[in-house]
Design an enzyme around this catalytic site. Structure first.
Site, mmCIF file in Angstrom:
data_model
loop_
_atom_site.group_PDB
_atom_site.id
_atom_site.type_symbol
_atom_site.label_atom_id
_atom_site.label_comp_id
_atom_site.label_asym_id
_atom_site.label_seq_id
_atom_site.Cartn_x
_atom_site.Cartn_y
_atom_site.Cartn_z
ATOM 1 C CG ASP A 203 11.266 -1.614 8.467
ATOM 2 O OD1 ASP A 203 10.251 -1.128 7.945
ATOM 3 O OD2 ASP A 203 12.026 -2.403 7.875
ATOM 4 C CG ASN B 111 13.004 0.651 5.933
ATOM 5 O OD1 ASN B 111 13.812 1.386 6.483
ATOM 6 N ND2 ASN B 111 11.702 0.848 6.002
ATOM 7 N N GLY C 273 9.713 -13.786 16.347
ATOM 8 C CA GLY C 273 10.371 -13.766 15.049
ATOM 9 C C GLY C 273 11.852 -13.480 15.218
ATOM 10 C CE LYS D 96 12.338 -4.486 5.038
ATOM 11 N NZ LYS D 96 11.396 -4.347 6.173
ATOM 12 N N GLY E 105 14.508 -9.581 9.790
ATOM 13 C CA GLY E 105 14.875 -8.170 9.758
ATOM 14 C C GLY E 105 13.991 -7.298 10.618
ATOM 15 C CB THR F 257 10.157 -4.627 0.872
ATOM 16 O OG1 THR F 257 9.394 -5.427 1.781
ATOM 17 C CG2 THR F 257 9.998 -5.149 -0.540
ATOM 18 C CG LEU G 83 -1.955 -1.115 1.300
ATOM 19 C CD1 LEU G 83 -2.712 -1.058 2.625
ATOM 20 C CD2 LEU G 83 -2.922 -1.027 0.145
ATOM 21 C CB SER G 84 4.527 1.775 0.053
ATOM 22 O OG SER G 84 4.803 1.115 1.267
#
Length: 750
Positions: free
Chosen positions: A552, A528, A580, A507, A583, A503, A459-460
């Site tokens: 980020d 990023n 997680g 990265k 990155g 992305t 959506l960037s």
């Protein structure tokens, strides 16, 4: 509670007698009516400034065995008054440094006023204001008695304080925000108040990544008459529209019987609450015979600590010198208006004299205006040549206004122009100003984009293109989906590009392709955002400098800070859980560390990846000689929460949404034994495809226990704001970007 009428307001009326630059450890005192929020704000101040909280009521009870109201009920107010004075003097004498003092002024005696006035000569004494209607609901008494209390109390608190903060609450003063959850309303108060505190000591924390409005760049101010803020003003969300500053226009007729101090403090607080832009209090000069009212209003404005204040040179050097001496860390802008056009070279000597005069007095900038009387008089702004002084020139703008003229863009980049965008009235809008700059070929067209794999969901482009269009910038933002990182070279070498977002999965791998890397991106070991600076060398050859950033972590950091309730404010022992090990997990650990978290647990399905992440940050702390960071690996959802750690109040899920398949199902539910914080916390999801991830669904079961859920779109917007500002060197039109994302989600749902 009762008040004695103050016998002298000399300390309050007019300008402060000395500069308000306090010792870095000077104790802070908060005074105000019962119910104004002094205790809550005092706790926020003690946490933010890392100081001891001294509460008068608790101190009094420790000394005399009962709280003030109990002592008055038992022994009477006359006996209490003597003890109150003794305890006040004891507190102020024993706690001059490293403390936040609240609760003084229970009976507001003249003797206590004198003690506070003396303390205020070397310390910040802050009057906490609150809406009169809210206070009346809290103070149970008749209307007539309340009015008398209000008048006497204001006289007391204004006289013994040197600063003011208007505590915007959820009542009639902020009805446009009434839909917000209670924790967010209190969080906004905390954010605004902490920024206010840092400005007292000149430690303003930059919340934008764009140019300084007082630098030699094109800068724009939104002109906002104070009258616009009265009543049911519905356009607060539009204030953060990409302007560098808000020019709050104040004139004596705005008050109409209201207290100027209360009105100005409220207006500044509301603008602070709804915008990151600098606030300039621009007081319209009065007629020369009324210089006393003008002087007093300047003093009122200084008490609210705006970013800048204007002062007319037409009222004499003495007043100008007083303002400069009393401004503390506030910027001071000298203003001068003449009744004829500035067009024509014959005005230049006078403008040079005014510029030099303002600089010698100590102003930070000067604004000179003239009156246009015909279309040909429009004066677009000039650069005043160097007069030979060794000191650098202060930012200067000169322009014509009037019947035929509109405030014009200053087209010389050595100036700091102010373009007035009056909401709903005549004036040059920011969009028109930028389009004029582009039409004159002073801002070149640029392409921006996002580079990576599987970009169909991004959506960037929607967010950035909407912002460019709203601000009149000649930029476009697209996608570059590539299977090989080496393909990024064609973008990095393209002179038409101004920057590129990077992305997954590139990265970290992109770092060798860059000329410079920001310290934060180096720490995280991931980039990023790449900004391409095109510069001409002395030999005439154009060189491209490729600099990498990481936004980020800023997106995660802002989402944690904005949604972490005051009850879970970060303290020694606060713990975060990161899910997680890729990155985004690197960015999440860094964001948590920057916020002050020193205990972090990591859970990842593959233990070896979690080990690499933890080892990386352990080595980083040791090699950079950073403050200690304690990292713990959780190997399985069946593990009990470590007994030596507090339960987490911050959880960040860093699992890419597109890869959340069946193979990661074991990581898609956080076990109850890790969610036992009695005050809940904030859960941040970085993925937004799908928007409702399985972890978000499972966390909804814990909302009633105080857990606040922040979805991936919020992270996207927050990091996108920083990215936009790095790309354009302009403040982001935040409400435009949020609205574009929301509309895009609605369109996808159809």
């Amino acid at each position: 509670m009762s008040f004695q009428a103050s016998s002298s307001n000399a300390h309050y009326n007019g300008l402060p007698s000395s500069s308000r630059r306090y010792s870095s450890d000077a104790s802070l005192v908060l005074v105000g009516f019962p119910g104004a929020g002094k205790k809550t704000l005092g706790i926020m101040a003690a946490v933010a400034l890392r100081r001891q909280l001294v509460d008068f009521a608790a101190f009094f009870q420790q000394r005399h065995g009962m709280p003030p109201h109990g002592y008055i009920a038992t022994h009477g107010s006359e006996r209490y008054r003597k003890l109150e004075l003794d305890v006040t003097e004891e507190i102020l004498t024993e706690h001059p440094k490293g403390c936040v003092v609240v609760g003084l002024g229970w009976l507001a005696s003249r003797q206590q006023q004198v003690l506070l006035e003396e303390f205020a000569s070397r310390h910040p004494v802050l009057y906490i204001r609150r809406d009169r209607r809210d206070l009346q609901q809290l103070i149970a008494t008749s209307q007539d008695k309340f009015e008398r209390m209000w008048e006497a109390g204001n006289a007391f608190f204004e006289s013994c304080s040197n600063l003011e903060f208007y505590n915007v609450t959820e009542g009639s003063t902020d009805e446009t925000r009434s839909a917000l959850p209670a924790y967010l309303k209190l969080k906004e108060t905390e954010r605004t108040f902490v920024r206010f505190l840092h400005r007292i000591w000149g430690r303003e924390q930059r919340t934008r990544h764009s140019a300084d409005p007082f630098s030699a760049s094109y800068t724009y101010a939104l002109q906002l008459p104070m009258a616009c803020l009265e009543g049911q003003f519905e356009a607060y969300y539009e204030i953060e529209n990409g302007a560098d500053a808000i020019n709050l226009k104040v004139q004596l007729s705005d008050f109409q019987g209201r207290r100027p101090a209360e009105a100005v403090a409220k207006a500044v607080a509301m603008l602070r609450r709804h915008s990151r832009a600098l606030v300039i209090v621009d007081i319209i000069p009065f007629s020369l015979p009324d210089i006393i009212s003008y002087r007093n209003l300047l003093g009122v404005a200084l008490r609210s600590i705006p970013d800048a204040i204007t002062c007319s040179l037409a009222h004499g050097d003495d007043l100008a010198q007083e303002v400069v001496a009393a401004k503390g860390y506030i910027k001071a802008i000298a203003t001068y208006h003449q009744e004829y056009s500035l067009a024509g070279n014959e005005s230049l000597p006078e403008l040079l004299t005014l510029r030099d005069k303002a600089q010698s007095i100590g102003f930070d900038a000067v604004q000179i205006t003239g009156e246009s009387t015909a279309p040909g008089d429009i004066f677009p702004g000039i650069s005043l040549p160097h007069s030979g002084a060794k000191d650098p020139l202060i930012p200067t703008i000169a322009y014509d206004t009037g019947l035929f003229g509109r405030t014009s863009v200053c087209l010389n980049p050595t100036l700091s122009p102010v373009v007035l965008d009056t909401m709903g009235s005549t004036g040059v809008t920011l969009r028109e100003a930028e389009m004029a700059v582009s039409a004159c070929f002073l801002r070149r067209r640029k392409i921006f984009g996002i580079f990576g794999q599987q970009l169909s969901h991004t959506l960037s482009p929607t967010m950035h293109n909407a912002a460019y269009a709203a601000c009149g910038l000649p930029y476009t933002y697209g996608t570059a989906e590539r299977e090989r990182l080496s393909d990024i070279r064609e973008i990095l070498d393209d002179e038409n590009y101004g920057g590129v977002a990077v992305t997954l999965p590139y990265k970290t791998e992109v770092l060798p392709y860059l000329d410079e890397i920001s310290p934060e991106a180096l720490d995280i070991n991931a980039v990023n955002t790449v900004v391409l600076h095109h510069e001409y060398q002395p030999n005439g050859i154009r060189k491209t400098i490729r600099k990498g950033y990481n936004t980020d972590y800023l997106g995660i950091q802002d989402c944690i800070y904005k949604h972490l309730s005051p009850a879970n404010a970060i303290r020694d022992g606060s713990t975060a859980l990161i899910i997680g090990a890729g990155g985004m997990a690197h960015a999440a650990i860094y964001a948590s560390y920057q916020l002050g978290v020193r205990h972090i647990c990591v859970y990842n399905r593959t233990f070896s990846n979690a080990r690499r992440l933890v080892d990386y940050y352990r080595n980083w702390v040791e090699s950079k000689n950073k403050a200690p960071l304690h990292l713990t690996i959780l190997s399985s959802p069946d593990d009990p929460w470590p007994t030596h750690l507090r339960q987490p109040t911050i959880i960040v899920s860093c699992i890419p949404g597109q890869k959340c398949g069946i193979e990661l199902s074991s990581a898609l539910r956080i076990p109850d034994q890790w969610l036992q914080s009695k005050t809940g916390g904030v859960f941040v999801e970085v993925a937004y495809d799908p928007l409702e991830t399985r972890l978000i669904k499972s966390m909804r079961e814990h909302i009633s226990r105080g857990w606040i859920i922040v979805d991936g779109l919020s992270v996207l917007v927050e990091q996108g704001i920083a990215q936009y500002e790095l790309f354009t060197n302009r403040p982001a039109p935040v409400h435009v970007m949020r609205r574009a994302i929301q509309q895009s989600i609605r369109d996808r749902a159809v």
